[in-house]
Design a protein around this motif. Sequence first.
Motif, PDB file in Angstrom:
ATOM      1  N   VAL A 161     -42.114  32.764 -13.998  1.00 16.96           N
ATOM      2  CA  VAL A 161     -41.902  34.204 -13.975  1.00 16.96           C
ATOM      3  C   VAL A 161     -43.266  34.888 -14.005  1.00 16.96           C
ATOM      4  CG1 VAL A 161     -41.004  36.175 -15.266  1.00 16.96           C
ATOM      5  CG2 VAL A 161     -39.690  34.051 -15.153  1.00 16.96           C
ATOM      6  N   GLN A 162     -43.499  35.764 -13.053  1.00 17.85           N
ATOM      7  CA  GLN A 162     -44.777  36.480 -12.997  1.00 17.85           C
ATOM      8  C   GLN A 162     -44.632  37.796 -13.751  1.00 17.85           C
ATOM      9  OE1 GLN A 162     -47.569  36.071 -10.116  1.00 17.85           O
ATOM     10  NE2 GLN A 162     -46.427  34.759  -8.713  1.00 17.85           N
ATOM     11  N   VAL A 163     -45.505  37.975 -14.720  1.00 22.39           N
ATOM     12  CA  VAL A 163     -45.412  39.083 -15.667  1.00 22.39           C
ATOM     13  C   VAL A 163     -46.639  39.970 -15.549  1.00 22.39           C
ATOM     14  CG1 VAL A 163     -45.354  39.665 -18.127  1.00 22.39           C
ATOM     15  CG2 VAL A 163     -44.039  37.720 -17.283  1.00 22.39           C
ATOM     16  N   ALA A 164     -46.426  41.275 -15.721  1.00 25.07           N
ATOM     17  CA  ALA A 164     -47.531  42.220 -15.856  1.00 25.07           C
ATOM     18  C   ALA A 164     -47.459  42.867 -17.225  1.00 25.07           C
ATOM     19  CB  ALA A 164     -47.469  43.281 -14.761  1.00 25.07           C
ATOM     20  N   PRO A 169     -44.407  42.662  -5.059  1.00 30.52           N
ATOM     21  CA  PRO A 169     -43.091  41.995  -5.041  1.00 30.52           C
ATOM     22  C   PRO A 169     -43.063  40.695  -5.830  1.00 30.52           C
ATOM     23  CG  PRO A 169     -44.239  41.663  -2.950  1.00 30.52           C
ATOM     24  CD  PRO A 169     -45.065  42.630  -3.735  1.00 30.52           C
ATOM     25  N   ASP A 170     -44.233  40.123  -6.146  1.00 24.45           N
ATOM     26  CA  ASP A 170     -44.269  38.875  -6.904  1.00 24.45           C
ATOM     27  C   ASP A 170     -44.042  39.103  -8.401  1.00 24.45           C
ATOM     28  OD1 ASP A 170     -44.753  37.379  -4.632  1.00 24.45           O
ATOM     29  OD2 ASP A 170     -46.937  37.561  -4.825  1.00 24.45           O
ATOM     30  N   ILE A 171     -44.290  40.318  -8.850  1.00 22.71           N
ATOM     31  CA  ILE A 171     -44.117  40.631 -10.267  1.00 22.71           C
ATOM     32  C   ILE A 171     -42.662  40.997 -10.514  1.00 22.71           C
ATOM     33  CG2 ILE A 171     -44.727  42.204 -12.146  1.00 22.71           C
ATOM     34  CD1 ILE A 171     -47.513  42.450 -10.852  1.00 22.71           C
ATOM     35  N   GLN A 172     -41.977  40.132 -11.241  1.00 23.52           N
ATOM     36  CA  GLN A 172     -40.556  40.345 -11.539  1.00 23.52           C
ATOM     37  C   GLN A 172     -40.347  41.128 -12.831  1.00 23.52           C
ATOM     38  OE1 GLN A 172     -40.775  35.915 -11.319  1.00 23.52           O
ATOM     39  NE2 GLN A 172     -38.586  36.135 -10.910  1.00 23.52           N
ATOM     40  N   THR A 173     -41.332  41.014 -13.723  1.00 22.22           N
ATOM     41  CA  THR A 173     -41.117  41.418 -15.107  1.00 22.22           C
ATOM     42  C   THR A 173     -42.334  42.152 -15.643  1.00 22.22           C
ATOM     43  OG1 THR A 173     -39.733  39.475 -15.458  1.00 22.22           O
ATOM     44  CG2 THR A 173     -40.642  40.514 -17.415  1.00 22.22           C
ATOM     45  N   VAL A 174     -42.090  43.202 -16.433  1.00 25.26           N
ATOM     46  CA  VAL A 174     -43.198  43.903 -17.076  1.00 25.26           C
ATOM     47  C   VAL A 174     -42.950  44.007 -18.574  1.00 25.26           C
ATOM     48  CG1 VAL A 174     -43.842  45.211 -15.021  1.00 25.26           C
ATOM     49  CG2 VAL A 174     -42.192  46.187 -16.621  1.00 25.26           C
ATOM     50  N   LYS A 183     -38.036  46.314 -11.759  1.00 23.26           N
ATOM     51  CA  LYS A 183     -38.696  45.307 -12.597  1.00 23.26           C
ATOM     52  C   LYS A 183     -37.896  45.129 -13.887  1.00 23.26           C
ATOM     53  CE  LYS A 183     -42.261  45.417  -9.741  1.00 23.26           C
ATOM     54  NZ  LYS A 183     -42.467  44.356  -8.723  1.00 23.26           N
ATOM     55  N   HIS A 184     -37.746  43.883 -14.324  1.00 22.86           N
ATOM     56  CA  HIS A 184     -37.128  43.635 -15.620  1.00 22.86           C
ATOM     57  C   HIS A 184     -38.083  44.125 -16.713  1.00 22.86           C
ATOM     58  CE1 HIS A 184     -34.114  41.460 -13.481  1.00 22.86           C
ATOM     59  NE2 HIS A 184     -34.921  40.488 -13.132  1.00 22.86           N
ATOM     60  N   LEU A 185     -37.503  44.639 -17.797  1.00 22.53           N
ATOM     61  CA  LEU A 185     -38.289  45.396 -18.762  1.00 22.53           C
ATOM     62  C   LEU A 185     -38.174  44.876 -20.200  1.00 22.53           C
ATOM     63  CD1 LEU A 185     -37.333  48.882 -17.414  1.00 22.53           C
ATOM     64  CD2 LEU A 185     -39.657  48.344 -18.074  1.00 22.53           C
ATOM     65  N   VAL A 207     -34.386  36.384 -18.010  1.00 19.70           N
ATOM     66  CA  VAL A 207     -34.999  36.571 -16.687  1.00 19.70           C
ATOM     67  C   VAL A 207     -34.921  35.282 -15.878  1.00 19.70           C
ATOM     68  CG1 VAL A 207     -37.175  37.041 -15.487  1.00 19.70           C
ATOM     69  CG2 VAL A 207     -36.501  38.452 -17.439  1.00 19.70           C
ATOM     70  N   GLN A 208     -35.048  34.146 -16.559  1.00 21.96           N
ATOM     71  CA  GLN A 208     -34.966  32.847 -15.887  1.00 21.96           C
ATOM     72  C   GLN A 208     -33.535  32.481 -15.501  1.00 21.96           C
ATOM     73  OE1 GLN A 208     -37.310  31.340 -14.583  1.00 21.96           O
ATOM     74  NE2 GLN A 208     -38.855  30.495 -15.943  1.00 21.96           N
ATOM     75  N   GLY A 209     -32.569  33.304 -15.885  1.00 20.15           N
ATOM     76  CA  GLY A 209     -31.193  33.072 -15.468  1.00 20.15           C
ATOM     77  C   GLY A 209     -30.305  32.421 -16.498  1.00 20.15           C
ATOM     78  N   LYS A 210     -30.806  32.229 -17.712  1.00 22.74           N
ATOM     79  CA  LYS A 210     -29.961  31.643 -18.752  1.00 22.74           C
ATOM     80  C   LYS A 210     -28.816  32.607 -19.082  1.00 22.74           C
ATOM     81  CE  LYS A 210     -30.148  29.544 -23.355  1.00 22.74           C
ATOM     82  NZ  LYS A 210     -31.012  29.181 -24.504  1.00 22.74           N
ATOM     83  N   PRO A 211     -27.585  32.107 -19.119  1.00 22.76           N
ATOM     84  CA  PRO A 211     -26.445  33.014 -19.341  1.00 22.76           C
ATOM     85  C   PRO A 211     -26.253  33.389 -20.809  1.00 22.76           C
ATOM     86  CG  PRO A 211     -25.657  30.767 -19.080  1.00 22.76           C
ATOM     87  CD  PRO A 211     -27.145  30.726 -18.859  1.00 22.76           C
TER      88      PRO A 211
END
Length: 364
Positions: free
Chosen positions: A30-33, A90-95, A116-118, A322-326
Amino acid sequence: MHLYARLAWSCAFALALCGQALAAEAQPPVQVALVGCAHIHTPSFIALLKSRADVKIKCVWDHETARARKYAGETGAAVVDDVGKVWGDPDIQTVLILSETDRHEELVLAAAKARKHLFVEKPLGLGAKDAYAMMQAVEAAGVIFQMGYTQRGEGRFLFLKEQLAAGTLGRITRVRAVTAHAGALEGMFDKDFKWVTDFNQSGVGGMGDIGTHSLDLLLLLMGEVEQVTAAVTPGTARYGCDEAGEGLIRFKNGVVGTFAGSWVAASNPITLQVCGTEGSVVFMHDYVYFQSNKVEGATGKRPHAKLPKSLPNVLELFIDAVQGKPDVPLVKIREAAYCSAVMEALYQSVKENKWVAPPLPPDK
């Protein structure tokens, strides 16, 4: 089924499982800013992210460039001089928004617009207006949201929720929660984190800054609030804001609650009490004292031994989601926004010396 057919099916099934495992291992990190680095928990969050192989901190932005450079140097990430580059990447999914609270609204609205996921540090907003605007934007975007409310994942709090669900305390009549430390006594906010003591930037003083954790627990347990009132004290007068305060809450379910937040506490032995017509739960130091007329042996005279396992850190949970864990238990944006609205009402009550009804979200 014929033996060979069964063997073939078993092999195919095993290969499929192996394929899934390999795919999971091959999943890119996961690419984070980091968007803002002002919060006091920034160093610990960075350490946690660096410990995970499935996370890469790609870049760091802060309105103070020196601060961005400091944390970028610790992570090996790039410094971004324009936050718009984060939203457009577009590579940054999460902040992770770890800025001063008065900057949350602008940053959260832009992040939500960019899908972006927050993860946002507490509190969400200065008050109801900005918090509810962020709530609406995040819900409309459909992104994953998490807030840094850590106490709701503790094993003892999970135990309390179990007892409330089982009815072992009877009808709840009174609740109290306290979060306190010696920050003002130790000069915690003298240098890097002095913005926390500026009401224009933080929206709160000591009562609200640390007490928001206690308020979060009470709202999670008791639901909507009818009215609140509060009193604050300057404590050491070191920072020119309130350094401690007490709030009184009338919940719509009829329960009366109190909460406190303090930067001037040498110790804080009793952090939570829930009392009902059939029993009580008390958190004292690191122990839970449980008394119930409905549970054999629950005398409340000694620490309760069997507690659920605590949940992982709130940031760990967020990355898992974010990684998809339910079914990851996260703080809902609506809960975080309402907490800001109630806290604003508490401070309004201090100014006006009266009971105040916190505003509900616009859609309620």
